[in-house]
Design a protein around this motif. Structure first.
Motif, PDB file in Angstrom:
ATOM      1  N   PRO A 101      -2.064  -6.985 -30.700  1.00  0.00           N
ATOM      2  CA  PRO A 101      -2.437  -6.023 -31.745  1.00  0.00           C
ATOM      3  C   PRO A 101      -1.341  -5.906 -32.799  1.00  0.00           C
ATOM      4  N   LEU A 102      -1.744  -5.628 -34.015  1.00  0.00           N
ATOM      5  CA  LEU A 102      -0.795  -5.433 -35.111  1.00  0.00           C
ATOM      6  C   LEU A 102      -0.441  -3.949 -35.229  1.00  0.00           C
ATOM      7  N   GLY A 103       0.626  -3.664 -35.946  1.00  0.00           N
ATOM      8  CA  GLY A 103       0.986  -2.278 -36.228  1.00  0.00           C
ATOM      9  C   GLY A 103       1.834  -1.615 -35.168  1.00  0.00           C
ATOM     10  N   HIS A 104       2.505  -2.398 -34.352  1.00  0.00           N
ATOM     11  CA  HIS A 104       3.359  -1.827 -33.309  1.00  0.00           C
ATOM     12  C   HIS A 104       4.674  -1.373 -33.920  1.00  0.00           C
ATOM     13  N   GLU A 105       5.002  -0.126 -33.737  1.00  0.00           N
ATOM     14  CA  GLU A 105       6.274   0.432 -34.192  1.00  0.00           C
ATOM     15  C   GLU A 105       7.077   0.811 -32.957  1.00  0.00           C
ATOM     16  N   PRO A 106       8.238   0.195 -32.727  1.00  0.00           N
ATOM     17  CA  PRO A 106       8.993   0.522 -31.514  1.00  0.00           C
ATOM     18  C   PRO A 106       9.592   1.928 -31.575  1.00  0.00           C
ATOM     19  N   LEU A 107       9.879   2.456 -30.415  1.00  0.00           N
ATOM     20  CA  LEU A 107      10.606   3.718 -30.305  1.00  0.00           C
ATOM     21  C   LEU A 107      12.088   3.426 -30.441  1.00  0.00           C
ATOM     22  N   ARG A 108      12.833   4.384 -30.927  1.00  0.00           N
ATOM     23  CA  ARG A 108      14.293   4.308 -30.895  1.00  0.00           C
ATOM     24  C   ARG A 108      14.743   4.940 -29.581  1.00  0.00           C
ATOM     25  N   ALA A 109      15.848   4.471 -29.024  1.00  0.00           N
ATOM     26  CA  ALA A 109      16.327   4.992 -27.744  1.00  0.00           C
ATOM     27  C   ALA A 109      16.557   6.498 -27.796  1.00  0.00           C
ATOM     28  N   GLY A 110      16.867   7.039 -28.967  1.00  0.00           N
ATOM     29  CA  GLY A 110      17.099   8.470 -29.104  1.00  0.00           C
ATOM     30  C   GLY A 110      15.848   9.285 -29.376  1.00  0.00           C
ATOM     31  N   ASP A 111      14.694   8.606 -29.585  1.00  0.00           N
ATOM     32  CA  ASP A 111      13.443   9.339 -29.782  1.00  0.00           C
ATOM     33  C   ASP A 111      13.125  10.142 -28.527  1.00  0.00           C
ATOM     34  N   THR A 112      12.396  11.212 -28.695  1.00  0.00           N
ATOM     35  CA  THR A 112      12.113  12.103 -27.574  1.00  0.00           C
ATOM     36  C   THR A 112      10.834  11.706 -26.833  1.00  0.00           C
ATOM     37  N   VAL A 113      10.721  12.243 -25.634  1.00  0.00           N
ATOM     38  CA  VAL A 113       9.503  12.059 -24.852  1.00  0.00           C
ATOM     39  C   VAL A 113       8.303  12.604 -25.622  1.00  0.00           C
ATOM     40  N   GLY A 114       8.485  13.746 -26.282  1.00  0.00           N
ATOM     41  CA  GLY A 114       7.405  14.316 -27.084  1.00  0.00           C
ATOM     42  C   GLY A 114       6.957  13.378 -28.188  1.00  0.00           C
ATOM     43  N   ALA A 115       7.910  12.744 -28.858  1.00  0.00           N
ATOM     44  CA  ALA A 115       7.579  11.785 -29.924  1.00  0.00           C
ATOM     45  C   ALA A 115       6.852  10.574 -29.339  1.00  0.00           C
ATOM     46  N   ALA A 116       7.276  10.116 -28.163  1.00  0.00           N
ATOM     47  CA  ALA A 116       6.622   8.977 -27.519  1.00  0.00           C
ATOM     48  C   ALA A 116       5.177   9.327 -27.156  1.00  0.00           C
ATOM     49  N   LEU A 117       4.978  10.496 -26.571  1.00  0.00           N
ATOM     50  CA  LEU A 117       3.622  10.924 -26.218  1.00  0.00           C
ATOM     51  C   LEU A 117       2.749  11.053 -27.457  1.00  0.00           C
ATOM     52  N   ARG A 118       3.297  11.623 -28.508  1.00  0.00           N
ATOM     53  CA  ARG A 118       2.550  11.787 -29.756  1.00  0.00           C
ATOM     54  C   ARG A 118       2.128  10.416 -30.307  1.00  0.00           C
ATOM     55  N   ARG A 119       3.071   9.473 -30.335  1.00  0.00           N
ATOM     56  CA  ARG A 119       2.757   8.142 -30.866  1.00  0.00           C
ATOM     57  C   ARG A 119       1.718   7.434 -30.003  1.00  0.00           C
ATOM     58  N   MET A 120       1.882   7.517 -28.687  1.00  0.00           N
ATOM     59  CA  MET A 120       0.915   6.871 -27.803  1.00  0.00           C
ATOM     60  C   MET A 120      -0.493   7.409 -28.046  1.00  0.00           C
ATOM     61  N   CYS A 121      -0.606   8.719 -28.170  1.00  0.00           N
ATOM     62  CA  CYS A 121      -1.931   9.323 -28.376  1.00  0.00           C
ATOM     63  C   CYS A 121      -2.491   9.010 -29.760  1.00  0.00           C
ATOM     64  N   GLN A 122      -1.660   9.111 -30.786  1.00  0.00           N
ATOM     65  CA  GLN A 122      -2.140   8.857 -32.142  1.00  0.00           C
ATOM     66  C   GLN A 122      -2.534   7.408 -32.351  1.00  0.00           C
ATOM     67  N   MET A 123      -1.736   6.493 -31.845  1.00  0.00           N
ATOM     68  CA  MET A 123      -1.967   5.067 -32.078  1.00  0.00           C
ATOM     69  C   MET A 123      -2.775   4.400 -30.964  1.00  0.00           C
ATOM     70  N   ARG A 124      -3.023   5.144 -29.877  1.00  0.00           N
ATOM     71  CA  ARG A 124      -3.704   4.585 -28.705  1.00  0.00           C
ATOM     72  C   ARG A 124      -3.008   3.324 -28.215  1.00  0.00           C
ATOM     73  N   GLN A 125      -1.687   3.413 -28.180  1.00  0.00           N
ATOM     74  CA  GLN A 125      -0.849   2.341 -27.644  1.00  0.00           C
ATOM     75  C   GLN A 125      -0.141   2.911 -26.432  1.00  0.00           C
ATOM     76  N   TRP A 126      -0.452   2.401 -25.264  1.00  0.00           N
ATOM     77  CA  TRP A 126       0.069   2.971 -24.026  1.00  0.00           C
ATOM     78  C   TRP A 126       1.340   2.273 -23.559  1.00  0.00           C
ATOM     79  N   HIS A 127       1.807   1.290 -24.318  1.00  0.00           N
ATOM     80  CA  HIS A 127       3.030   0.547 -24.009  1.00  0.00           C
ATOM     81  C   HIS A 127       3.826   0.428 -25.311  1.00  0.00           C
ATOM     82  N   LEU A 128       5.087   0.872 -25.282  1.00  0.00           N
ATOM     83  CA  LEU A 128       5.912   0.837 -26.494  1.00  0.00           C
ATOM     84  C   LEU A 128       7.252   0.185 -26.188  1.00  0.00           C
TER      85      LEU A 128
END
Length: 164
Positions: A101-128
């Motif tokens: 799939p296109l449009g994958h934006e990686p997480l930064r190591a300092g990003d929060t769990v909340g930000a990861a959950l938000r991105r997973m839900c918004q983008m429907r990407q369960w692996h980052l």
């Protein structure tokens, strides 16, 4: 911060289904770098669909980060690969970059769990993928990692302790 209670569904002996079995507080501001997870499985972008399926099976994983020179290009899942396996029945000619799939934006190591959950839900990407400040791949995070992390923060209590 996220406060939760878990109502009884296991119904241990002597408990009603509506009893509170667990209480807890989860800090969604925790950096994703602090979430325990399996070592990252990184695949070269030139790898064929068939070889990628075999690599996932050997590693007993459902997804891998596609990376070149320690830089993530995206994430490919076993589902992505199997959905396109019929394009190349022998699995030798189609590169995984053609099916990921296109449009994958990686997480930064300092990003929060909340930000990861938000991105997973918004983008429907369960692996980052997770990258360091310089963009180098340092890991990956999936929804199962987050579920286990949340589970480990739930404190099981007796009904008596929960209502005090």
């Amino acid at each position: 911060m996220f406060d939760f209670d878990v109502r009884g569904t296991l119904e241990p002996e002597g408990h009603r289904g509506n009893d509170v079995l667990a209480l807890g507080t989860v800090h969604l501001g925790t950096p994703v770098a602090d979430v325990p997870r399996a070592p990252v499985l990184a695949l070269a972008p030139e790898l064929s669909v068939g070889a990628a399926i075999e690599a996932l099976r050997r590693a007993r994983r459902g997804a891998a980060v596609v990376a070149r020179d320690q830089r993530p290009l995206g994430v490919v899942t076993e589902r992505d690969l199997l959905a396109h396996a019929d394009l190349d029945p022998e699995g030798r000619r189609v590169a995984i970059t053609n099916v990921m799939p296109l449009g994958h934006e990686p997480l930064r190591a300092g990003d929060t769990v909340g930000a990861a959950l938000r991105r997973m839900c918004q983008m429907r990407q369960w692996h980052l993928a997770i990258v360091a400040g310089d963009g180098r791949l340092v890991g990956s995070l999936d929804v199962a990692d987050l579920a286990m992390w949340l589970r480990d923060r739930m404190t099981l209590l007796s009904v008596e302790a929960a209502v005090e």
